[in-house]
Design an enzyme around this catalytic site. Structure first.
Site, short mmCIF file in Angstrom:
data_model
loop_
_atom_site.label_atom_id
_atom_site.label_comp_id
_atom_site.label_asym_id
_atom_site.label_seq_id
_atom_site.Cartn_x
_atom_site.Cartn_y
_atom_site.Cartn_z
N GLU A 1 -42.14 -26.29 -26.58
CA GLU A 1 -41.93 -26.62 -25.15
C GLU A 1 -42.41 -28.02 -24.79
O GLU A 1 -41.93 -28.62 -23.83
CB GLU A 1 -42.62 -25.58 -24.24
CG GLU A 1 -44.14 -25.53 -24.26
CD GLU A 1 -44.73 -24.61 -25.31
OE1 GLU A 1 -44.09 -24.40 -26.36
OE2 GLU A 1 -45.85 -24.09 -25.08
N HIS B 1 -45.79 -25.49 -30.63
CA HIS B 1 -45.36 -25.40 -29.23
C HIS B 1 -44.13 -26.28 -28.97
O HIS B 1 -44.28 -27.45 -28.61
CB HIS B 1 -46.49 -25.85 -28.29
CG HIS B 1 -47.63 -24.89 -28.23
ND1 HIS B 1 -47.65 -23.83 -27.34
CD2 HIS B 1 -48.77 -24.82 -28.94
CE1 HIS B 1 -48.78 -23.15 -27.50
NE2 HIS B 1 -49.48 -23.72 -28.47
N CYS C 1 -46.62 -19.63 -30.87
CA CYS C 1 -48.03 -19.69 -31.24
C CYS C 1 -48.65 -18.29 -31.27
O CYS C 1 -48.37 -17.54 -32.20
CB CYS C 1 -48.78 -20.65 -30.32
SG CYS C 1 -50.20 -21.37 -31.18
N1 GLN Z 1 -55.33 -18.13 -30.05
C1 GLN Z 1 -54.42 -18.48 -31.09
C2 GLN Z 1 -55.00 -19.53 -32.04
O1 GLN Z 1 -55.94 -20.23 -31.68
C3 GLN Z 1 -53.12 -18.97 -30.52
C4 GLN Z 1 -53.22 -20.29 -29.83
C5 GLN Z 1 -52.03 -20.59 -28.99
O2 GLN Z 1 -51.24 -19.72 -28.68
N2 GLN Z 1 -51.91 -21.82 -28.55
O3 GLN Z 1 -54.53 -19.68 -33.11
#
Ligand code: GLN
Length: 538
Positions: free
Chosen positions: A511, A509, A384
């Protein structure tokens, strides 16, 4: 309400918070599911936030995301990792959610002129949600967050008391988890706090059927029989939960004491013994590692590992799959802001992971870590924000977009990462990100494709920003491969660098979908490559 044969187990906690109620619930669920019962799980959280999505990770730990896009308590992560369940929006609710609904009903005139009160309106809404969560299963385990005696948890306690009357007490089991502390001065374990906690439960009309005693050491018979006697629970319904070195041992610990057998018996469910072979295999691999592996996790919530719960677990699953011991090194990205410190702090690390995160603080340190991994051929895995920063790093240092940045960090510079359509820095915060499962198409022949062994995948998301497609051609010309995309939305999902031994990052994500007995392929491969790299580090 008509009598039903659906079964319900409610788990409460006493004496102190953070006793591992979530893990205990997940472990009971693991055993009952392995006995062949169609289970469901539910977490009821007494706090007032509508969901944990608006809480800082350092306050409340990780926000776990379900396939259907709910931002939930991290205990749901334990529930999924210990079972085969894919939980949903129905699997977690809070006081905030309950009140929001009741107040909305009141505004719509649904209460027909009545005075709206905690009993029955709030308690009815809680009970409605328990029934809703239990719709598709034969037995549901419902955990109540917090500790008995908390002001906030009272309506939940009253609701489960009423619930047992509604569905028939023979269909409900109350499990109470207590702390049995060791007092050094007395040289013994103390049961008085547990007694008081049960007394408190009784005062509000709840009688525990099963008591689970948490302790940092073995609990002797004398202490257990005191609990039996003073809490009025048969000895055969008092169980120990002693600290263990791996959380995946907890189900066997319970099973050896006959907890699942007793729970089934009390609920009148007749099943065979559970098949534990998958968990046994996990424990065997975990206990017999061939070597140690040092993974650097560069983040800004490193003071509270709970903020990275699923990530930490997924790395462990990857290590178990490779039969190596994980040595996770959490590195505060602020410490990497000074470039001259990077080699010193990351030297001897076998693989580098940059996880998700929010806000500008610490991002330059993460970018330095990514550059170090890229230029020193160290296995790198970005998740992310980790992907977004890998793009910024590559844009600045390889594609020569010197002022490359993300819109999340302000409006100066070239936004190689920008807000998705409909997103902005100052919109409504709760539940408004790109959330939950989305399909992704992997380019055949890429590393990502090889790792997944499939072209079509689905993974869970939680973010507002995305790769700015205006710059991807430039990035590709400079040697970055876009290996995964969401075609309907035209979003970049996975990137990699071909010449590097292992440099991969994803916008989702992974995970959240890893389980000990089904490790996520990305984590498995990342650890495998880090093991290869570690041979060179020896
Ligand atoms: N802050 C970034 C976004 O909102 C990454 C979010 C995250 O890592 N979950 O896109």
């Amino acid at each position: 309400m008509a009598k039903t044969n659906k079964k319900y187990i409610f788990i409460t906690g006493g004496v102190a918070s953070s006793l591992g109620k979530g893990l205990a619930s997940a472990s009971i669920a693991a055993l009952l599911e392995r006995r062949g019962i169609k289970i469901g799980m539910l977490k009821m959280d007494p706090y007032i936030n509508v969901d944990p999505g608006t809480m800082s990770p350092t306050q409340h730990g990780e926000v776990f995301v379900t396939d259907d896009g709910a931002e939930t308590d991290l205990d749901l992560g334990h529930y999924e990792r210990f079972t085969s369940l894919n939980l949903t929006k129905k699997s977690n609710f809070t006081t905030g959610k309950v009140y929001l609904q009741v107040i909305e009903n009141e505004r719509e005139g649904k209460y027909l002129g009545k005075t709206v009160q905690v009993v029955p309106h709030i308690t009815d809404e809680i009970k409605r949600r328990i029934h809703l969560a239990a719709e598709d299963c034969d037995l549901i385990l419902g955990e109540i967050g917090g500790t008995v005696g908390d002001i906030e948890s009272l309506p939940f306690m009253e609701s489960i008391r009423q619930f047992a009357q509604d569905v028939g007490p023979e269909n409900v089991l109350f499990v109470h988890l207590v702390l049995v502390p060791y007092l050094k001065a007395a040289g013994e374990l103390k049961t008085k706090p547990a007694q008081h906690s049960v007394k408190e439960l009784r005062e509000i009309g709840l009688v525990p059927n099963i008591i689970i005693c948490r302790s940092d050491r073995d609990i002797d018979e004398a202490a257990l029989s005191k609990i039996t006697q003073f809490c009025n629970v048969p000895r055969s319904q008092v169980f120990k939960c002693i600290d263990v070195d791996s959380i995946y041992k907890v189900p066997s610990l319970f099973h050896e004491q006959g907890l699942d057998e007793k729970a089934s018996e009390l609920l009148g469910i007749w099943t065979g013994r559970p098949n534990m072979s998958d968990l046994d295999d996990v424990i065997y691999r975990w206990a017999n590692p061939t070597q140690k592996i040092k993974i650097g996790i560069v983040g800004k919530y490193t003071d509270l590992i709970e903020s990275y719960k699923s990530l930490d677990e997924a790395l462990r699953h990857g290590a178990i799959a490779n039969q190596v011991e994980l040595d996770p090194v959490y590195i505060d990205s602020d410490d990497l802001e000074n470039k001259s410190k990077v080699a010193e702090l990351l030297g001897g690390i076998d693989g580098i992971l940059v996880p998700g995160g929010f806000g500008v603080r610490g991002t330059e340190g993460k970018i330095n870590a990514i550059e170090y991994a890229r230029t020193n051929s160290i296995p790198f895995f970005g998740i992310c924000l980790g992907l977004q920063l890998a793009i910024v790093e590559f844009a600045r240092n390889v594609a020569k977009i010197k002022d490359a940045t993300s819109e999340e960090f302000g409006n100066s510079g070239t936004p190689v990462i920008h807000y998705m359509e409909g997103q902005s820095a100052d919109g409504r915060k709760g539940g408004s990100m790109r959330l939950g499962a989305y399909d992704c198409r992997l380019e055949s022949g890429t590393l990502a494709h090889k790792i997944y062994g499939s072209e079509n995948i689905s993974e869970r998301h939680r973010h507002r920003l995305e790769v700015n497609n205006e710059y991807i051609e430039k990035m590709a010309d400079a040697g970055m491969t876009i290996s995964g995309q969401n075609r309907e939305l035209g979003l970049v999902e996975v990137i990699e660098i071909e010449e590097h031994p292992f440099f991969i990052a994803c916008q989702y994500h992974p995970e959240f979908k890893s389980r000990p007995f089904a490790p996520h392929p990305l984590f498995k491969s990342f650890i495998e490559k880090s093991v290869e790299n570690s041979k060179g580090n020896e």
